[in-house]
Design a protein around this motif. Structure first.
Motif, PDB file in Angstrom:
ATOM      1  N   ALA A 154       0.838  -1.203   0.000  1.00 45.29           N
ATOM      2  CA  ALA A 154       0.000   0.000   0.000  1.00 45.29           C
ATOM      3  C   ALA A 154       0.873   1.253   0.000  1.00 45.29           C
ATOM      4  O   ALA A 154       1.973   1.258   0.544  1.00 45.29           O
ATOM      5  N   TYR A 155       0.334   2.300  -0.587  1.00 46.69           N
ATOM      6  CA  TYR A 155       1.061   3.566  -0.686  1.00 46.69           C
ATOM      7  C   TYR A 155       0.557   4.568   0.357  1.00 46.69           C
ATOM      8  O   TYR A 155       0.086   4.173   1.420  1.00 46.69           O
ATOM      9  N   HIS A 156       0.648   5.846   0.052  1.00 46.08           N
ATOM     10  CA  HIS A 156       0.397   6.897   1.027  1.00 46.08           C
ATOM     11  C   HIS A 156      -1.073   7.009   1.430  1.00 46.08           C
ATOM     12  O   HIS A 156      -1.383   7.185   2.598  1.00 46.08           O
ATOM     13  N   SER A 157      -1.952   6.928   0.492  1.00 47.57           N
ATOM     14  CA  SER A 157      -3.372   7.113   0.773  1.00 47.57           C
ATOM     15  C   SER A 157      -4.059   5.751   0.772  1.00 47.57           C
ATOM     16  O   SER A 157      -4.576   5.306  -0.244  1.00 47.57           O
ATOM     17  N   ILE A 158      -4.055   5.093   1.912  1.00 46.84           N
ATOM     18  CA  ILE A 158      -4.512   3.700   1.965  1.00 46.84           C
ATOM     19  C   ILE A 158      -6.018   3.536   1.777  1.00 46.84           C
ATOM     20  O   ILE A 158      -6.488   2.434   1.553  1.00 46.84           O
ATOM     21  N   LEU A 159      -6.763   4.623   1.850  1.00 48.94           N
ATOM     22  CA  LEU A 159      -8.214   4.535   1.663  1.00 48.94           C
ATOM     23  C   LEU A 159      -8.656   5.068   0.304  1.00 48.94           C
ATOM     24  O   LEU A 159      -9.856   5.166   0.032  1.00 48.94           O
ATOM     25  N   GLU A 160      -7.701   5.398  -0.547  1.00 49.28           N
ATOM     26  CA  GLU A 160      -8.035   5.927  -1.868  1.00 49.28           C
ATOM     27  C   GLU A 160      -6.929   5.536  -2.849  1.00 49.28           C
ATOM     28  O   GLU A 160      -5.746   5.648  -2.548  1.00 49.28           O
ATOM     29  N   GLY A 161      -7.327   5.055  -4.012  1.00 45.23           N
ATOM     30  CA  GLY A 161      -6.358   4.728  -5.045  1.00 45.23           C
ATOM     31  C   GLY A 161      -5.690   3.374  -4.867  1.00 45.23           C
ATOM     32  O   GLY A 161      -4.800   3.019  -5.629  1.00 45.23           O
ATOM     33  N   GLU A 162      -6.103   2.629  -3.883  1.00 48.84           N
ATOM     34  CA  GLU A 162      -5.588   1.277  -3.649  1.00 48.84           C
ATOM     35  C   GLU A 162      -6.598   0.273  -4.192  1.00 48.84           C
ATOM     36  O   GLU A 162      -7.752   0.616  -4.426  1.00 48.84           O
ATOM     37  N   PRO A 163      -6.183  -0.983  -4.360  1.00 46.75           N
ATOM     38  CA  PRO A 163      -7.150  -2.009  -4.770  1.00 46.75           C
ATOM     39  C   PRO A 163      -8.292  -2.113  -3.751  1.00 46.75           C
ATOM     40  O   PRO A 163      -8.097  -1.887  -2.551  1.00 46.75           O
TER      41      PRO A 163
END
Length: 111
Positions: A83-92
C-alpha cells in the motif's frame, strides 16, 4: 507494474502537488516535525496507526517511531504491504476494504 499504475494515478490527482517544495515550506515542516517528535511521549490516548508499507511520501518507519515513542499502552500499528500513502483511496478495493474493517474493528473494541 504497480509502481507505474500508482504513478499514473498520481498524475490525475487534482490535489497532487508536482512542483519542488519551497524552501520556507520545507523549513516549517522540519520545525513542526521536531516539535511533534519532542512531544510524542505525551500521547496517552488510545492510538491506531495505519500506514502503507510502500508509501513513497512518508517513510513507514515514521509510524513505527510514533508507535514506539507514544506513552500509551493501548496502541496498534497496522502496516499494509504494497500500500502507498493514501490507503483509503487509489488502492485495490480489497486493500481499502481491509483497512476500513481494521478501523471499524478497532473502534468497536474501544466503544
Amino acid at each position: 507494474m504497480i509502481t507505474s499504475v500508482f504513478a499514473s494515478q498520481c498524475e490525475y490527482n487534482a490535489i497532487s502537488y508536482n512542483d519542488q517544495m519551497r524552501l520556507r515550506t520545507a523549513v516549517e515542516l522540519l520545525k513542526a516535525t521536531k516539535d511533534i517528535e519532542s512531544q510524542l511521549e505525551k500521547i496517552s490516548s488510545p492510538l491506531l496507526i495505519l500506514h502503507g508499507a510502500a508509501d513513497q511520501v512518508t517513510d513507514p518507519h515514521v509510524s513505527q517511531f510514533l508507535y514506539e515513542k507514544a506513552n500509551t499502552k493501548d496502541k496498534t500499528l497496522k502496516l499494509y504491504e504494497g500500500a502507498y500513502h493514501s490507503i483509503l483511496e487509489g488502492e485495490p478495493d480489497d486493500r481499502i476494504s481491509t483497512a476500513i474493517k481494521d478501523i471499524i474493528s478497532w473502534l468497536d473494541s474501544h466503544c
